[in-house]
Design an enzyme around this catalytic site. Structure first.
Site, PDB file in Angstrom:
ATOM      1  N   GLU A  97       3.231   0.505 -19.184  1.00 62.26           N
ATOM      2  CA  GLU A  97       3.650  -0.735 -18.524  1.00 62.26           C
ATOM      3  C   GLU A  97       2.754  -1.863 -19.030  1.00 62.26           C
ATOM      4  O   GLU A  97       3.163  -2.687 -19.832  1.00 62.26           O
ATOM      5  CB  GLU A  97       3.547  -0.600 -16.997  1.00 62.26           C
ATOM      6  N   HIS A 126       6.590   1.939  -4.280  1.00 63.89           N
ATOM      7  CA  HIS A 126       5.264   2.037  -3.649  1.00 63.89           C
ATOM      8  C   HIS A 126       5.354   1.723  -2.161  1.00 63.89           C
ATOM      9  O   HIS A 126       6.238   0.983  -1.726  1.00 63.89           O
ATOM     10  CB  HIS A 126       4.284   1.087  -4.336  1.00 63.89           C
ATOM     11  N   HIS A 144       1.464   6.694 -13.898  1.00 61.10           N
ATOM     12  CA  HIS A 144       1.920   5.442 -14.521  1.00 61.10           C
ATOM     13  C   HIS A 144       1.440   5.399 -15.973  1.00 61.10           C
ATOM     14  O   HIS A 144       0.319   5.804 -16.275  1.00 61.10           O
ATOM     15  CB  HIS A 144       1.309   4.231 -13.810  1.00 61.10           C
ATOM     16  N   ASP A 155       9.907  -0.497  -7.666  1.00 59.59           N
ATOM     17  CA  ASP A 155       8.453  -0.667  -7.740  1.00 59.59           C
ATOM     18  C   ASP A 155       7.886  -1.288  -6.447  1.00 59.59           C
ATOM     19  O   ASP A 155       7.450  -0.552  -5.575  1.00 59.59           O
ATOM     20  CB  ASP A 155       8.092  -1.493  -8.979  1.00 59.59           C
ATOM     21  N   ASP A 156       7.883  -2.608  -6.348  1.00 60.46           N
ATOM     22  CA  ASP A 156       7.361  -3.295  -5.163  1.00 60.46           C
ATOM     23  C   ASP A 156       8.300  -4.426  -4.742  1.00 60.46           C
ATOM     24  O   ASP A 156       8.021  -5.595  -5.010  1.00 60.46           O
ATOM     25  CB  ASP A 156       5.976  -3.904  -5.464  1.00 60.46           C
ATOM     26  N   HIS A 180      10.742   5.459  -7.981  1.00 61.77           N
ATOM     27  CA  HIS A 180       9.552   4.621  -8.174  1.00 61.77           C
ATOM     28  C   HIS A 180       9.501   3.481  -7.154  1.00 61.77           C
ATOM     29  O   HIS A 180      10.026   2.395  -7.375  1.00 61.77           O
ATOM     30  CB  HIS A 180       9.473   4.071  -9.598  1.00 61.77           C
TER      31      HIS A 180
HETATM   32 ZN   LIG Z   1       4.372   1.437  -9.912  1.00 63.21          ZN
END
Ligand SMILES: [Zn+2]
Length: 361
Positions: free
Chosen positions: A203, A18, A200, A281-282, A16
């Protein structure tokens, strides 16, 4: 002195991450400089921004920062650099297999269209994988804020590149907008074409959004999925069907899904037998990368080294890595646990649990 094994050396798969969000902060500064893009304070260094994505304004702010960062990726060279550096960072964190997630639509205008954009990205991934030795594949992700027809176009495109490194189809952006079932046809195209379904859910929205991913999109993995913890029956279902949740603990706290690390229900999912693949994630916006997620599991949730190896195994089993690669990584995970613990020194990545100061390189 406390003895620990270095989680950076624990072999694992990263499922995961991005595309723009994987950028090094220092690279963003350089690219912004190159193109004369004015970065808001939140992206200019210092501590990562404190975001409250649980309300719409907070999510909008997060998206705006993401868009500004993305606007600094303008040439094939920038794309190659981003992918190369993401691979290098993953290798440093013990990743052996990376599946990076991208919506090529966002890069298409600057790269000559949707097809050239995806081809540039896939070429960059192939090159970075060859040069760093990291196994890499791509998930093409549709944007749920856009029209479902756009998602279908993307799914068809993704399927065309199944032999060039695309392994899955995702769905990102605000889970509170629209319904998963609006995208069922896009996901059917992707699945028929041999791609794994990895939308997704769970969340920003609760357990029902995870159930929708399973029922409407036949998800074999769920991006986040962490809020399944609120529903014991759903947990049992995820465990029974062995659906991997790509849980991103640092992201959850940075976006205000949970107030603090201790509140992320890692233990609940683990004890319920739900397979997880920890992800960053980021990292650009949340300040921590892959190994730090395992460090969080150790520090805030009391995961022993044996339990950390189980998390790493789950990440590998949830990946699209070919059988031979899996076997190799799983054997190396066993070897990590069999290795003696080292005295905790300055090289232990404990510091990286907290959002790091973005470094200027
Ligand atoms: Zn994500």
């Amino acid at each position: 002195m406390e003895s620990v094994r270095d989680v950076r050396k624990l072999p694992k798969a990263h499922l995961h991450l991005h595309f723009t969000g994987s950028m090094r902060p220092g690279t963003l500064l350089e690219l912004a400089d190159k193109y004369g893009v004015h970065l808001p304070e939140a992206l200019r260094g210092g501590r990562p921004p404190r975001l409250r994505a649980t309300d719409e304004r907070g999510w909008f702010r997060f998206q705006r920062l993401y868009d500004i960062a993305r606007s600094c990726l303008r040439s094939p060279e920038d794309i190659r650099r981003l992918v190369r550096e993401a691979a290098e960072e993953d290798v440093r964190d013990g990743s052996r297999w990376l599946e990076i997630q991208v919506d090529p639509t966002s890069y298409a205008p600057r790269l000559g269209g949707l097809i050239p954009a995806l081809e540039i990205i896939l070429d960059a991934v192939e090159t970075a994988s060859r040069e760093t030795g990291l196994g890499m594949r791509v998930l093409v992700a549709a944007n749920r804020v856009k029209h479902p027809l756009d998602a279908r176009t993307l799914a068809r495109l993704a399927v065309r590149y199944v032999d060039r490194g695309v392994v899955g189809f995702g769905l990102s952006n605000d889970e509170r907008r629209g319904f998963a079932r609006d995208f069922d046809r896009a996901f059917a195209i992707a699945r028929r074409g041999g791609l794994l379904s990895a939308p997704h859910g769970g969340e920003l929205a609760g357990p029902a959004s995870v159930a929708d991913c399973l029922d409407d999109l036949r998800a074999s993995r769920v991006g986040h999925g962490v809020r399944a913890a609120e529903d014991p029956r759903l947990l049992r279902r995820l465990a029974d069907e062995q659906v991997t949740c790509e849980v991103c603990p640092a992201s959850n706290v940075a976006l205000g899904v949970y107030d603090k690390h201790e509140d992320v229900p890692l233990r609940t999912l683990f004890e319920a037998g739900v397979p997880m693949a920890l992800g960053a994630d980021d990292p650009l916006l949340f300040g921590s990368r892959l190994a730090a997620q395992y460090e969080i599991a150790r520090r805030y949730h009391g995961f022993t080294d044996a339990e950390l190896t189980e998390l790493a195994r789950q990440s590998v089993r949830g990946s699209s890595a070919p059988e031979g690669v899996r076997k190799e990584i799983l054997a190396d995970i066993d070897a990590w646990l069999a290795s003696p613990a080292e005295p905790a020194g300055p090289t232990a990545p404990a510091d990286s649990v907290e959002p790091a100061e973005p470094t200027r390189r």
